[in-house]
Design a protein around this motif. Structure first.
Motif, PDB file in Angstrom:
ATOM      1  N   GLY A  98     -66.044  32.825  27.406  1.00  0.00           N
ATOM      2  CA  GLY A  98     -65.881  31.360  27.403  1.00  0.00           C
ATOM      3  C   GLY A  98     -65.587  30.880  28.807  1.00  0.00           C
ATOM      4  N   VAL A  99     -64.341  30.513  29.060  1.00  0.00           N
ATOM      5  CA  VAL A  99     -63.994  30.085  30.410  1.00  0.00           C
ATOM      6  C   VAL A  99     -62.722  30.767  30.899  1.00  0.00           C
ATOM      7  CG1 VAL A  99     -65.020  27.787  30.091  1.00  0.00           C
ATOM      8  CG2 VAL A  99     -62.585  28.092  29.707  1.00  0.00           C
ATOM      9  N   ALA A 100     -62.678  30.961  32.213  1.00  0.00           N
ATOM     10  CA  ALA A 100     -61.429  31.312  32.902  1.00  0.00           C
ATOM     11  C   ALA A 100     -61.339  30.294  34.025  1.00  0.00           C
ATOM     12  CB  ALA A 100     -61.483  32.727  33.452  1.00  0.00           C
ATOM     13  N   MET A 101     -60.484  29.309  33.823  1.00  0.00           N
ATOM     14  CA  MET A 101     -60.437  28.192  34.764  1.00  0.00           C
ATOM     15  C   MET A 101     -59.052  28.028  35.337  1.00  0.00           C
ATOM     16  SD  MET A 101     -62.959  25.471  34.308  1.00  0.00           S
ATOM     17  CE  MET A 101     -64.399  25.396  33.288  1.00  0.00           C
ATOM     18  N   GLY A 102     -59.006  27.583  36.571  1.00  0.00           N
ATOM     19  CA  GLY A 102     -57.732  27.245  37.180  1.00  0.00           C
ATOM     20  C   GLY A 102     -56.735  28.383  37.037  1.00  0.00           C
ATOM     21  N   GLY A 103     -55.568  28.065  36.473  1.00  0.00           N
ATOM     22  CA  GLY A 103     -54.539  29.075  36.252  1.00  0.00           C
ATOM     23  C   GLY A 103     -55.046  30.247  35.434  1.00  0.00           C
ATOM     24  N   GLY A 104     -56.016  29.985  34.563  1.00  0.00           N
ATOM     25  CA  GLY A 104     -56.592  31.057  33.749  1.00  0.00           C
ATOM     26  C   GLY A 104     -57.298  32.085  34.616  1.00  0.00           C
ATOM     27  N   LEU A 105     -58.022  31.597  35.638  1.00  0.00           N
ATOM     28  CA  LEU A 105     -58.700  32.536  36.532  1.00  0.00           C
ATOM     29  C   LEU A 105     -57.672  33.206  37.459  1.00  0.00           C
ATOM     30  CD1 LEU A 105     -61.255  33.880  37.465  1.00  0.00           C
ATOM     31  CD2 LEU A 105     -61.694  31.965  38.996  1.00  0.00           C
ATOM     32  N   LEU A 109     -57.136  37.078  38.063  1.00  0.00           N
ATOM     33  CA  LEU A 109     -57.149  37.678  39.399  1.00  0.00           C
ATOM     34  C   LEU A 109     -55.893  38.516  39.652  1.00  0.00           C
ATOM     35  CD1 LEU A 109     -58.547  34.632  41.419  1.00  0.00           C
ATOM     36  CD2 LEU A 109     -59.645  36.879  41.245  1.00  0.00           C
ATOM     37  N   GLY A 110     -54.859  38.235  38.883  1.00  0.00           N
ATOM     38  CA  GLY A 110     -53.641  39.036  38.997  1.00  0.00           C
ATOM     39  C   GLY A 110     -53.775  40.383  38.306  1.00  0.00           C
ATOM     40  N   CYS A 111     -54.796  40.532  37.455  1.00  0.00           N
ATOM     41  CA  CYS A 111     -55.014  41.799  36.752  1.00  0.00           C
ATOM     42  C   CYS A 111     -55.672  42.799  37.708  1.00  0.00           C
ATOM     43  CB  CYS A 111     -55.891  41.575  35.524  1.00  0.00           C
ATOM     44  SG  CYS A 111     -55.108  40.491  34.301  1.00  0.00           S
ATOM     45  N   HIS A 112     -55.678  44.067  37.286  1.00  0.00           N
ATOM     46  CA  HIS A 112     -56.241  45.089  38.175  1.00  0.00           C
ATOM     47  C   HIS A 112     -57.764  45.128  38.112  1.00  0.00           C
ATOM     48  CE1 HIS A 112     -52.075  46.237  37.157  1.00  0.00           C
ATOM     49  NE2 HIS A 112     -52.027  46.476  38.455  1.00  0.00           N
ATOM     50  N   TYR A 113     -58.301  44.781  36.938  1.00  0.00           N
ATOM     51  CA  TYR A 113     -59.759  44.755  36.761  1.00  0.00           C
ATOM     52  C   TYR A 113     -60.121  43.533  35.925  1.00  0.00           C
ATOM     53  CZ  TYR A 113     -59.493  49.685  38.125  1.00  0.00           C
ATOM     54  OH  TYR A 113     -59.259  50.857  38.795  1.00  0.00           O
ATOM     55  N   ARG A 114     -61.375  43.137  36.035  1.00  0.00           N
ATOM     56  CA  ARG A 114     -61.885  42.046  35.218  1.00  0.00           C
ATOM     57  C   ARG A 114     -63.258  42.422  34.666  1.00  0.00           C
ATOM     58  NH1 ARG A 114     -58.683  40.807  38.869  1.00  0.00           N
ATOM     59  NH2 ARG A 114     -60.138  41.763  40.315  1.00  0.00           N
ATOM     60  N   VAL A 115     -63.386  42.336  33.345  1.00  0.00           N
ATOM     61  CA  VAL A 115     -64.718  42.478  32.759  1.00  0.00           C
ATOM     62  C   VAL A 115     -65.002  41.167  32.040  1.00  0.00           C
ATOM     63  CG1 VAL A 115     -64.521  44.975  32.487  1.00  0.00           C
ATOM     64  CG2 VAL A 115     -63.868  43.475  30.586  1.00  0.00           C
ATOM     65  N   ALA A 116     -66.288  40.862  31.842  1.00  0.00           N
ATOM     66  CA  ALA A 116     -66.593  39.552  31.273  1.00  0.00           C
ATOM     67  C   ALA A 116     -67.790  39.620  30.348  1.00  0.00           C
ATOM     68  CB  ALA A 116     -66.869  38.550  32.399  1.00  0.00           C
ATOM     69  N   ALA A 117     -67.808  38.702  29.394  1.00  0.00           N
ATOM     70  CA  ALA A 117     -68.978  38.524  28.546  1.00  0.00           C
ATOM     71  C   ALA A 117     -70.044  37.795  29.349  1.00  0.00           C
ATOM     72  CB  ALA A 117     -68.595  37.704  27.322  1.00  0.00           C
ATOM     73  N   PRO A 118     -71.304  37.984  29.007  1.00  0.00           N
ATOM     74  CA  PRO A 118     -72.341  37.223  29.708  1.00  0.00           C
ATOM     75  C   PRO A 118     -72.116  35.727  29.470  1.00  0.00           C
ATOM     76  CG  PRO A 118     -73.299  38.847  28.175  1.00  0.00           C
ATOM     77  CD  PRO A 118     -71.837  38.838  27.932  1.00  0.00           C
ATOM     78  N   GLY A 119     -72.390  34.932  30.485  1.00  0.00           N
ATOM     79  CA  GLY A 119     -72.303  33.475  30.319  1.00  0.00           C
ATOM     80  C   GLY A 119     -70.895  32.915  30.452  1.00  0.00           C
ATOM     81  N   ALA A 120     -69.898  33.768  30.665  1.00  0.00           N
ATOM     82  CA  ALA A 120     -68.537  33.233  30.835  1.00  0.00           C
ATOM     83  C   ALA A 120     -68.495  32.422  32.130  1.00  0.00           C
ATOM     84  CB  ALA A 120     -67.533  34.379  30.890  1.00  0.00           C
ATOM     85  N   GLN A 121     -67.724  31.344  32.116  1.00  0.00           N
ATOM     86  CA  GLN A 121     -67.646  30.483  33.302  1.00  0.00           C
ATOM     87  C   GLN A 121     -66.320  30.671  33.997  1.00  0.00           C
ATOM     88  OE1 GLN A 121     -69.637  27.105  33.645  1.00  0.00           O
ATOM     89  NE2 GLN A 121     -70.164  26.755  31.499  1.00  0.00           N
ATOM     90  N   LEU A 122     -66.406  30.885  35.308  1.00  0.00           N
ATOM     91  CA  LEU A 122     -65.195  31.096  36.098  1.00  0.00           C
ATOM     92  C   LEU A 122     -65.085  29.992  37.135  1.00  0.00           C
ATOM     93  CD1 LEU A 122     -66.440  33.941  35.145  1.00  0.00           C
ATOM     94  CD2 LEU A 122     -64.783  34.919  36.697  1.00  0.00           C
ATOM     95  N   ALA A 123     -63.914  29.382  37.237  1.00  0.00           N
ATOM     96  CA  ALA A 123     -63.768  28.290  38.199  1.00  0.00           C
ATOM     97  C   ALA A 123     -62.327  28.106  38.618  1.00  0.00           C
ATOM     98  CB  ALA A 123     -64.281  26.986  37.594  1.00  0.00           C
ATOM     99  N   LEU A 124     -62.177  27.599  39.847  1.00  0.00           N
ATOM    100  CA  LEU A 124     -60.883  27.095  40.319  1.00  0.00           C
ATOM    101  C   LEU A 124     -61.110  25.606  40.596  1.00  0.00           C
ATOM    102  CD1 LEU A 124     -59.757  30.036  42.667  1.00  0.00           C
ATOM    103  CD2 LEU A 124     -58.809  29.423  40.429  1.00  0.00           C
ATOM    104  N   PRO A 125     -60.970  24.759  39.592  1.00  0.00           N
ATOM    105  CA  PRO A 125     -61.383  23.356  39.731  1.00  0.00           C
ATOM    106  C   PRO A 125     -60.300  22.432  40.290  1.00  0.00           C
ATOM    107  CG  PRO A 125     -60.786  23.796  37.456  1.00  0.00           C
ATOM    108  CD  PRO A 125     -60.537  25.073  38.230  1.00  0.00           C
TER     109      PRO A 125
END
Ligand code: NAD
Length: 691
Positions: A98-105, A109-125
């Motif tokens: 889905g989304v990882a936005m703002g504080g969510g992203l 970023l504080g995690c050691h690794y990040r994996v994602a589903a296709p089409g997920a949206q990443l933003a610092l808006p």
């Protein structure tokens, strides 16, 4: 129920954010995450942790319902939460969908690794609210993605798709199948790796060219917005400062930005988007009418645009006209507009065909009787409107919504032409109706609550911003713009030229100056209104310059000339010496000795004219709240969002200062055009504000 769930899958703890609908970082969620992290840390059988979102998204960032409440800053805050993850001696994998936005992203970023589903949206808006990320985003993202790409994301605030950043430090892997099991598999594979991979431990190299490029781009494309330049400064810190110093620098910039009027204005506009959909006496659970089929009466400029707005949103639409020729003309324009979008690469041919296939046409009311909503966009003439509404009253099924797109006529009188005034409402679109985001929803005296609630819901469905207005000539937007245009006209009489007025207001932040705007809308429209005013309101003075220009047949862009001239087929206004001459001669004929008018005066007179009329509109209850007026101006009139709308801007300046300025201008040329609105005067006296 907890705002986050904890489960163990083999050697992997799975923590799910669970704060519907978007897992925003409410205090309860932050607390639950802290608890679950501690539990995972304490359990020796747990070798790794997956952090995932339940429902629609990973996490959409801060909890706006807690904005400006103690909960928003209560411990654990996001920075503490991220510090707890980084302090863990087991790897944490963010699983993003889905989304990882703002504080969510930032959390991811504080995690050691990040994996994602296709089409997920990443933003610092955050820049869109006049801010920058405040929990290390400007320091960790460059370390994950490199300076250039991090800058692009942080300075624009726009999202990237997971596939676009797969294989970088931002997204280690795309999980094609089910996300959480995939993330658990990933966590098992990396569980034993040491040292733990923390973004804060990496260093990032400076990229002078990228910073220079970003500064140049921001200065050009985001003029007036303070946050982009500060975001660049913060990112630059990631290349010159130790990590913790970079975070402190980010925090300092964040705190400075929070206090700027621009950020306050942008946040006001952000909340305004939601606020306008709420009508105090129409509760959220008011039943709505299901709208499946739409009919439109009149296939002219507006009817065609409105048809496009609905067809583009998936509604079947039928256009009704008085003649085959008028229908053909209307449909041809619709086709041409869609084809233009295809030619510019904005629309796929297949989508154009699908949209066109949704638009039918007819000459008979029999063919539209089953529509759930009909919008009249015929001539602006009360006789025509009454005829059409009487015909609609006879033809339409019971319960259908009967709407008018009138710009100036009395919606109560139009409703009176039917036996069902409760079903009648104004839906005032702006031209071009398929493009402009604003929709004034005109609530007539007898409009029912379900009809109003349905209109608000429909506005969203066709991606418009619906703002409720009461009935009056011009509703909120055009009634105010008339005062703005009057002042702009007087400025010409006194010493300014159209291009100076336009430039001053554009420099101040308006998307377009008043004269370029008139040329775009068609000067004949204002001309007709002024002729009517002369009869209805002889006290309402205007500069004669706009009339003189209309008498030359210069109706604006559509005739290739207006206050400006236009190259064949062009839309760029070019100052015209003919008009300069006309303006100077007019002043001479009036015996006015022209003076140099400073830009500040131009801005104050035009903008305070909006504020003053806005105050009357508020006092009369035509607008429910100041924020409704602000949103009309931001969404419909190119008012700079970073100034928050006219009423918010007046609050920023101070109502007392606005009153003092108006009183000063009331002593000058055409001072009779000014009288301080009672509400504005009262706020100034009492030291209060509109918002
Ligand atoms: P237009 O002249 O371009 O189109 C009007 C169309 O209505 C014509 O095609 C005409 O044939 C048709 N028509 C007239 N009487 C009819 C009838 N009895 N039954 C069916 N069709 C009929 O005008 P427009 O600019 O599209 O404006 C339409 C309405 O929208 C007006 O009320 C206007 O005030 C309002 N409006 C216009 C604008 C604008 O910028 N043009 C903006 C907002 C609202």
């Amino acid at each position: 129920m907890s705002a986050a769930q904890y489960a163990v899958d083999g050697a992997v703890a799975v923590i799910r954010l669970d704060n519907p609908p978007m897992n925003t970082l409410a205090h309860a969620l932050r607390e639950a995450l802290m608890r679950h992290l501690a539990r995972a840390a304490a359990d020796a059988s747990v070798k790794a942790v997956v952090l995932a979102g339940a429902g629609r998204a990973f996490c959409a960032g801060a909890e706006i319902r807690e904005f400006n409440t103690p909960k928003s800053i209560a411990s654990p805050n996001l920075r503490e939460l991220i510090a707890a993850i980084e302090a863990l001696d087991k790897p944490v994998v963010a699983a993003i969908h889905g989304v990882a936005m703002g504080g969510g992203l930032e959390l991811a970023l504080g995690c050691h690794y990040r994996v994602a589903a296709p089409g997920a949206q990443l933003a610092l808006p955050e820049v869109k609210l006049g801010l920058i990320p405040g929990a290390g985003g400007t320091q960790r993202l460059p370390r994950a993605l490199g300076v250039a790409r991090a800058l692009a994301m942080i300075v624009s605030g726009d999202p990237v798709k997971s596939e676009q950043v797969a294989g970088t430090g931002l997204v280690d892997e795309i999980v094609a199948g089910e996300l959480v099991p995939g993330a658990v598999g990933f966590a098992e594979r990396i569980a034993a790796r040491r040292p733990l991979k923390r973004l804060r431990d990496l260093s990032v190299t400076a990229d002078a060219a990228a910073f220079a490029e970003a500064r140049k781009k921001a200065a050009k494309e985001q003029r007036g917005y303070p946050a982009p330049a500060r975001a660049i400064e913060a990112v630059e810190g990631s290349t010159t400062l130790a990590f913790d110093d970079g975070v402190r620098n980010e925090r300092r910039i964040f705190d400075e930005l929070v206090a700027t009027p621009e950020s306050k204005a942008l946040r006001h506009a952000f909340f305004g988007e939601r606020a306008v959909a709420k009508v105090p006496d129409v509760p959220e659970d008011t039943p709505t009418i299901e709208v499946k089929r739409v009919a439109i009466v009149g296939a002219g400029t507006m009817g065609g645009g409105i048809a496009m707005a609905f067809a583009s949103a998936g509604f079947p639409v039928t256009l009704l006209e008085t003649s085959r020729e008028a229908l053909e003309r209307g449909l041809a324009t619709v086709r041409k507009n869609y084809a233009g979008a295809v030619a510019r690469g904005r629309l796929a041919q297949g989508e154009m065909d699908a949209r066109l296939a949704r638009i039918g046409s007819t000459l008979s009311y029999d063919d539209i009787r089953d529509a759930d909503l009909v919008i009249e966009a015929a001539f602006e003439d009360m006789r025509v409107k009454k005829e059409v509404f009487a015909a609609l009253d006879r033809a339409m099924k019971p319960g259908a919504i009967l709407a008018t797109n009138t710009s100036t006529l009395d919606v109560d009188a139009i409703a009176g032409a039917t036996s069902r005034p409760e079903s009648v409402i104004g839906l005032h679109f702006f031209s071009p109706a398929n493009v402009m985001r604003l929709l004034e929803i005109v609530r007539a005296k007898r409009t029912s609550k379900p009809v109003l609630a349905t209109a608000l819901k429909l506005a969203k469905a066709i991606r418009k911003l619906g703002v409720v207005s009461g009935v009056c000539d011009g509703f909120i937007g055009n009634r105010m713009v008339e005062q703005y245009l009057r002042q702009a006209g007087f400025l010409l009489d006194e010493g300014a030229l159209p291009q100076q007025v336009d430039r001053a207001l554009q420099d101040w932040g308006m998307a377009m100056g008043p004269f370029a705007m008139s040329d775009l809308a068609g000067n004949d429209i204002g001309w007709a209104i002024r002729k009517r005013r002369r009869v209805e309101r002889p006290d309402f003075g205007y500069s004669a310059v706009p009339d003189l220009i209309c008498e030359l047949g210069r109706f604006g862009q559509k005739t290739g000339a207006g206050f400006y001239r236009y190259e064949a087929g062009g839309r760029a206004p070019i100052p015209d010496p003919e008009i300069d001459k006309l303006v100077l001669e007019h002043s001479r004929a009036m015996g006015i000795e022209r003076r140099a008018i400073p830009d500040d005066e131009i801005v104050e007179r035009c903008i305070y004219a909006l504020v003053n009329e806005g105050a009357r509109i508020l006092e009369e209850g035509i607008a429910m709240r100041a924020v409704d007026i602000d949103m009309v101006y931001i969404a419909g009139y190119g008012f700079p969002p970073y100034r928050g709308g006219p009423m918010f801007y007046a609050d920023t300046v101070g109502p007392d200062k606005v009153v003092a300025a108006i009183e000063r201008y009331a002593k000058g040329y055409r001072g009779d055009s000014w009288e301080v609105a009672p509400l504005l005067a009262r706020l100034a006296r009492e030291g209060k504000t509109f918002n």
